[in-house]
Design an enzyme around this catalytic site. Structure first.
Site, PDB file in Angstrom:
ATOM      1  N   CYS A  11     -78.481  37.203  65.758  1.00 13.83           N
ATOM      2  CA  CYS A  11     -79.865  36.832  65.458  1.00 13.83           C
ATOM      3  C   CYS A  11     -80.298  35.542  66.161  1.00 13.83           C
ATOM      4  O   CYS A  11     -81.483  35.196  66.156  1.00 13.83           O
ATOM      5  CB  CYS A  11     -80.063  36.706  63.962  1.00 13.83           C
ATOM      6  SG  CYS A  11     -79.603  38.199  63.086  1.00 13.83           S
ATOM      7  N   HIS A  56     -86.484  32.951  62.494  1.00 11.01           N
ATOM      8  CA  HIS A  56     -85.924  34.313  62.524  1.00 11.01           C
ATOM      9  C   HIS A  56     -86.307  34.995  61.214  1.00 11.01           C
ATOM     10  O   HIS A  56     -86.133  34.431  60.126  1.00 11.01           O
ATOM     11  CB  HIS A  56     -84.404  34.224  62.686  1.00 11.01           C
ATOM     12  CG  HIS A  56     -83.714  35.499  62.386  1.00 11.01           C
ATOM     13  ND1 HIS A  56     -84.124  36.705  62.905  1.00 11.01           N
ATOM     14  CD2 HIS A  56     -82.635  35.786  61.583  1.00 11.01           C
ATOM     15  CE1 HIS A  56     -83.339  37.667  62.451  1.00 11.01           C
ATOM     16  NE2 HIS A  56     -82.428  37.131  61.642  1.00 11.01           N
ATOM     17  N   ASN A  82     -85.626  42.906  59.357  1.00 14.94           N
ATOM     18  CA  ASN A  82     -84.874  41.971  60.200  1.00 14.94           C
ATOM     19  C   ASN A  82     -84.486  42.699  61.488  1.00 14.94           C
ATOM     20  O   ASN A  82     -83.667  43.619  61.451  1.00 14.94           O
ATOM     21  CB  ASN A  82     -83.641  41.502  59.423  1.00 14.94           C
ATOM     22  CG  ASN A  82     -82.755  40.554  60.213  1.00 14.94           C
ATOM     23  OD1 ASN A  82     -82.856  40.450  61.430  1.00 14.94           O
ATOM     24  ND2 ASN A  82     -81.851  39.881  59.525  1.00 14.94           N
TER      25      ASN A  82
END
Ligand code: UT7
Length: 316
Positions: A119, A243, A273
């Site tokens: 990520c 994020h 996500n």
């Protein structure tokens, strides 16, 4: 002055299929209310026909078209490097970056490779783009964040399958001019294969509460460290793009910056996500909605498997 990084154009590419919370209710023991309350997610996009390479190619084609529209003098020969941040590529090699070069017929004299930093891939990619632009002297870096996470999600594991989605985002980056923005960034790594891991050929496994605690701690520290280095307050920043992992994580962090909560952009509701793609998809959505004005200062903050975390100041 150490010139900062500037975003010239943005784009995104998303699979057509929407996987809603109601769809997940039919697959695992969960419910819409639980998912919304604990994560803020209502739906995510899932590849069906698309894949990590086709999404990367689509996002790259769109960002190049957007750059040409903005600046007719822009040419692809001015791109010195093409990086794809991903941890769910379709093949070990050639890299997705090489496949984008091929599919779009981009010039051969560029550096092209993938970045595997989960990520944090787009944050680390922006830091690499800056280092490259400073040292090599080419005008632009094409940076893509793209993921096909549904391939590595176990759809019988309710603690992970509700969170993740597929997608891609891209940005054409250049060095900011004198007096536009200085370069500030930080990065951290703390090797840990227990909190969030995906072994080759397997599904991802996550200790959700541990990652949650880690995330709420490090987003604030990465943001505060950057502000301290820059001698700025969050009040002088136009947007903070974290994020997109869980709405509760971002809500928790933004409460620490009273009066500036509206600067923390969120679109996790629609995409879940998307790992390395979440920050560029968010930047593109902000751009499409007209939220980004020339000269705006944005702090992007990433965190994820590794464990890794970091932040960077960019301008538009
Ligand atoms: O990109 C970075 C990667 N990941 C993250 O940032 C994830 C960070 N972590 C999280 O977002 C949260 O930890 C989750 C959303 C994954 C889980 O939320 P939580 O509030 O931390 O729940 P929990 O794991 O502590 O579980 C609480 C309860 C448990 O039941 P019991 O033991 O209390 O009876 C779980 O079994 O919730 C249960 N549960 C669910 N219930 C309904 C876990 N997943 C679900 C579900 N639906 N999907």
């Amino acid at each position: 002055m150490n010139n900062g990084l500037k975003i010239v154009a943005t784009a995104s590419a998303l699979p057509k299929r929407r996987l809603t919370n109601e769809d997940l209710e039919k697959m695992v023991e969960t419910d819409n209310e639980w998912i919304i309350t604990r994560t803020g997610i209502r739906e995510r996009r899932i590849c069906e026909g698309e894949n990590q390479i086709t999404l990367s190619v689509e996002a790259a084609a769109k960002v190049l078209a957007a750059a040409k529209e903005k600046n007719p003098a822009f040419t692809e020969e001015q791109i010195g490097a093409l990086f794809v941040a991903t941890s769910s590529g379709e093949q070990l090699f050639p890299s997705a970056a090489c496949m984008v070069q091929k599919e779009l017929g981009l010039p051969e004299n560029m550096l092209a490779y993938d970045i595997t930093a989960a990520c944090c891939g787009f944050i680390f990619g922006m830091q690499m783009a800056h280092a490259f632009l400073k040292s090599v002297g080419m005008r632009y870096v094409l940076l893509i964040g793209s993921e096909h996470l549904s391939k590595i999600v176990d759809y019988t594991d309710r603690s992970t399958c509700i969170l993740f989605g597929d997608g891609a985002g891209a940005a054409l980056l250049t060095l900011a001019g004198e007096n536009e923005a200085e370069y500030y960034a930080n990065h951290r790594v703390n090797g840990n294969d227990g909190a969030l891991v995906c072994k080759s050929g397997g599904y991802m496994q996550m200790n959700g509460p541990e990652v949650f605690k880690f995330a709420t701690r490090v987003i604030g520290s990465a943001l505060d460290a950057l502000l301290a280095d820059a001698g700025m307050t969050v009040g002088e920043i136009d947007h903070v793009v974290c994020h997109q992992a869980n709405k509760r994580i971002i809500d928790h962090v933004k409460r620490k910056y009273p009066g500036n909560e509206e600067k923390f952009f969120m679109n996790i509701e629609s995409y879940g996500n998307t790992s390395a793609a979440s920050i560029p998809i968010a930047l593109d959505e902000m751009n499409q909605r007209g939220l980004l004005k020339s000269g705006d200062k944005i702090i992007c903050v990433g965190f994820g498997a590794g464990l890794t975390w970091g932040s960077i100041l960019v301008t538009v």
